[in-house]
Write an enzyme that holds these catalytic residues in place. Structure first.
Site, PDB file in Angstrom:
ATOM      1  N   ASP A  15      -4.694  14.096  10.279  1.00 58.88           N
ATOM      2  CA  ASP A  15      -3.333  14.440  10.645  1.00 58.88           C
ATOM      3  C   ASP A  15      -2.826  15.578   9.753  1.00 58.88           C
ATOM      4  OD1 ASP A  15      -0.731  13.684  12.012  1.00 58.88           O
ATOM      5  OD2 ASP A  15      -0.149  13.397   9.917  1.00 58.88           O
ATOM      6  N   GLU A  47      -6.308  18.308  12.815  1.00 59.94           N
ATOM      7  CA  GLU A  47      -5.089  18.745  13.479  1.00 59.94           C
ATOM      8  C   GLU A  47      -4.676  19.994  12.705  1.00 59.94           C
ATOM      9  OE1 GLU A  47      -0.919  16.859  15.066  1.00 59.94           O
ATOM     10  OE2 GLU A  47      -1.474  16.449  12.984  1.00 59.94           O
TER      11      GLU A  47
END
Length: 743
Positions: free
Chosen positions: A383, A419
């Protein structure tokens, strides 16, 4: 002990930094602490001197003045013991007789000087960053804050130390004994090019599944149940990408509204499986339950990828709670601003881990290796990975984090997904991560959404995205599978909502519909939300077939979101991070509807087609050049006239294009060294609102074409099987994809 007057002052918010309640610091005598070892970090049960069973405790706390180990019995009574050994800033000791299942935490002593970033407060019980299991749930009463949360002058509240004891209000770490060698496990080791990712939530995927026993729904055991695995196998996915399963906490603003963090992007324990997803218990049993889930998925040929959140923690900013790292060494773990009271926030969540620090980097890499070697997982999706790739300030692809991963003998062999952005300056890094890494490709998402709502000015961008995004990834030895292609993700509309809503409808989140993106790139097919108009229903289902077919025919690694293959809806909520209810849970009754069952069948059939045909999952980029005397190329693009596209055609407004994939020119060889040869295909994508004529290319491209997929048809059972001679013009239905096999 503090006076009654001092306690009353704090309770009423009248205390000063020097007049705060002193917690109960009593220690129970007779707890032996032997020197022990400084490695490994955490609580490790083992045999000590003379074979005595016990647990070694080791905690990095760089600037601390003292560390107390706190042991808790079944009734919550606390016993404290000082760790007196200090080696390279690691406090450690071996406690004989401490067995698996023992609950524990730490109290760390040091200066309280928020102006310089020092926030030590021994009244706060702290979770071991290396705890393998966590018992209890994080609430956020005032006692868990290191500062006086309700101080009248809120602008300086974070500078006023609160010494009310937090131990009764916070979870404890648990000593876990782990001697599993995974000898009976067989990892699938699916190559990247052959991978089909399926993003799912452990709780949401299983919570309403009728084939899973009630007591197992919403848990790791539920996901391991044959009924859950049967769906994954029928669908054909090769890897599940689990939304965060590290121990996480709920944010205060959600708890105040009676909501909870559902997605889990608020980690506090990087070694502990989230206890809320365990059916078997939370004093270590969650570890074994997680492992059994991984084994069951592996036995079905399915890899396990974890969505991990190492960019920030649940302690938020200076006004956040003191749960672990903030109280161990705030300056050592977090990036601070020049005004050290404040946190550097590249995540939008209040804090950012200081990954440049060696001990922080060690925490992250130790955690990653643990999940691979001892918990059996096969990869990670990071993330806000750009926040991890920052050196001192800027994103740096030679940063310590990326360098350590690249040389680590365990981590460089697993699946690594970035990401590739964060919220800081220069944080958007799509296409920039080095080899070994794949990336969530949001340019693919945006382009495909825009194409099917007929919002692209031309088809140049669509050509790049269909063929592997070579404009982003054809450098440094990267391959087409560096692009994780997706149309939807947990964050945003579901696929069904993407064709049913144009505006977000997040009122249930309690934030006045201000949260969530406004850039949805969605088309509601003429009516906002649900409708009884069957014409609109049919159009929406056709658009779903178009989007799924485009995704599964594109070069790169496709990622589906759990439930999209069933027509799952979140009722227009594009930010359901706090909806632990039917808004987010998969409604398995959709499979009983013939229309949604047909969508599942088409998705499964497309994945099977992808698995059968290597031309659809290439390991190298297309060259676009002739590979033989007849002029046939590995990739060619055609206009509706049946002619190859010219430079002008790419820039001209268009609603569609034809993509020819040659199975004769696939680079590389199979496992036995043989040349890879496959069928050739022509895909015709048409986003226009009216049918269009398309002339099928003649020799050398083909002599005849067989229709394989026609998304204008509701029922795709069996191959359509219609054949067309090369050179003839066919009618392409409005808003549809035709896939034709070359004969």
């Amino acid at each position: 002990m503090s006076s009654a007057a001092e306690q009353e002052a704090v309770a009423e918010g009248r205390s000063t930094p020097a007049a705060v309640v002193n917690g109960d610091r009593r220690r129970t005598p007779g707890v032996p602490v032997w020197p022990g070892a400084s490695t490994p970090l955490g609580a490790r049960f083992r045999a000590g001197p003379d074979g005595v069973a016990g647990t070694n405790f080791a905690l990095w706390a760089g600037g601390a003045e003292a560390v107390e180990l706190c042991l808790f019995d079944e009734r919550g009574r606390e016993t404290r013991a000082r760790l007196t050994e200090l080696t390279h800033e690691i406090w450690h000791g071996f406690v004989p007789g401490v067995m698996p299942g023992q609950r524990y935490g730490y109290r760390v002593h040091g200066r309280w000087d928020p102006w310089t970033g020092a926030r030590w407060n021994p009244a706060k019980l702290l979770l071991d960053p290396y705890a393998r299991a966590v018992d209890g749930e994080f609430g956020l009463p005032p006692e868990v804050y290191g500062h006086v949360r309700d101080w009248p002058q809120q602008q300086v509240a974070d500078t006023v130390r609160d010494e009310r004891d937090s131990a009764p209000h916070v979870p404890k770490g648990v000593v876990v004994h782990d001697d599993d060698d995974w000898a009976d496990d067989r990892r699938p080791k699916t190559p990247w090019a052959d991978t089909v990712l399926y993003e799912l939530h452990v709780r949401g995927f299983t919570r309403l599944h009728p084939g899973i026993p009630e007591e197992l729904r919403g848990t790791y055991a539920g996901l391991a149940h044959p009924a859950a695995i049967e769906h994954l196998v029928k669908l054909g996915v090769t890897a599940v990408e689990l939304l965060p399963v590290h121990q996480f906490a709920h944010e205060d603003h959600l708890l105040r509204r009676g909501l909870r963090n559902y997605w889990g992007y608020n980690s506090i324990g990087y070694f502990a499986p989230h206890a809320g997803y365990a059916s078997s218990g939370t004093t270590g049993q969650q570890v074994g339950e997680f492992k059994r889930m991984v084994r069951a998925l592996h036995a079905a040929g399915i890899e396990v990828v974890l969505d991990v959140v190492y960019n920030h923690t649940a302690e938020a900013g200076e006004l956040g709670p003191t749960l672990s790292l903030k109280g161990i060494d705030n300056r050592g773990y977090y990036r601070l601003q020049p005004d050290a009271r404040r946190y550097a926030d590249y995540t939008g969540c209040g804090n950012t881990l200081h990954v440049v620090q060696p001990h922080v980097l060690r925490l992250i890499t130790d955690s990653l290796r643990y999940w691979v070697t001892e918990m059996g997982v096969d990869g990670f999706r990071f993330d806000l990975a750009a926040a991890l790739a920052r050196s001192m300030h800027d994103v740096d692809m030679l940063s310590p984090f990326l360098a350590v991963i690249a040389q680590d003998p365990v981590l460089r062999r697993v699946k690594l997904i970035a990401e590739p952005w964060d919220v800081g300056s220069g944080g958007y890094q799509v296409g920039a991560f080095p080899p070994l890494w794949t990336e969530w490709n949001d340019r693919y998402r945006n382009t495909v959404r825009d194409f099917w709502r007929h919002a692209l000015p031309d088809v140049r961008e669509m050509g790049y995205r269909l063929s592997g995004s070579s404009d982003l990834y054809a450098w440094g030895g990267r391959r087409p599978y560096a692009s994780v292609n997706f149309v939807t993700a947990h964050d945003g509309f579901t696929l069904r909502d993407l064709v049913s809503y144009e505006r977000k409808h997040n009122e249930a989140n309690g934030e006045g519909n201000r949260d969530g993106t406004d850039d949805n790139r969605a088309w509601n097919c003429g009516t906002e939300g649900e409708t009884d108009d069957e014409r609109i229903h049919a159009l929406r289902r056709r658009q779903l077939r178009n989007l799924l077919t485009t995704l599964l025919l594109s070069t790169g690694v496709p990622m589906l979101v759990a439930g999209d293959e069933l027509g799952r809806t979140q009722r227009g909520n594009n930010n359901a991070y706090c909806q632990d209810n039917e808004i987010s849970w998969i409604d398995w009754s959709l499979l009983e509807d013939p229309g949604w069952k047909a969508l599942f069948d088409l998705t499964s059939r497309l994945i099977a087609l992808r698995h059968r045909h290597p031309v659809l999952r290439r390991r190298a980029f297309f060259s676009g050049r002739p590979h033989s005397a007849d002029g046939l190329r590995d990739l060619a693009w055609f206009t509706a006239r049946g002619t190859e596209m010219t430079e002008d055609d790419w820039y001209a407004p268009a609603a569609g294009l034809g993509m020819y994939l040659s199975g004769r020119d696939i680079p590389g060889r199979d496992d036995r060294g043989a040349t890879v040869v496959d069928d050739s295909f022509l895909a015709v994508l048409h986003a226009g609102e009216r049918p269009a004529s398309f002339a099928l290319p003649g020799p050398p491209w083909a002599e005849e074409y067989e229709l394989v997929v026609d998304t204008s048809r509701e029922d795709q059972a069996g191959e359509p099987g219609v054949t067309h001679p090369a050179g003839t013009a066919i009618t392409v239905p409005a808003r549809s994809v035709l896939l034709l096999r070359v004969r």
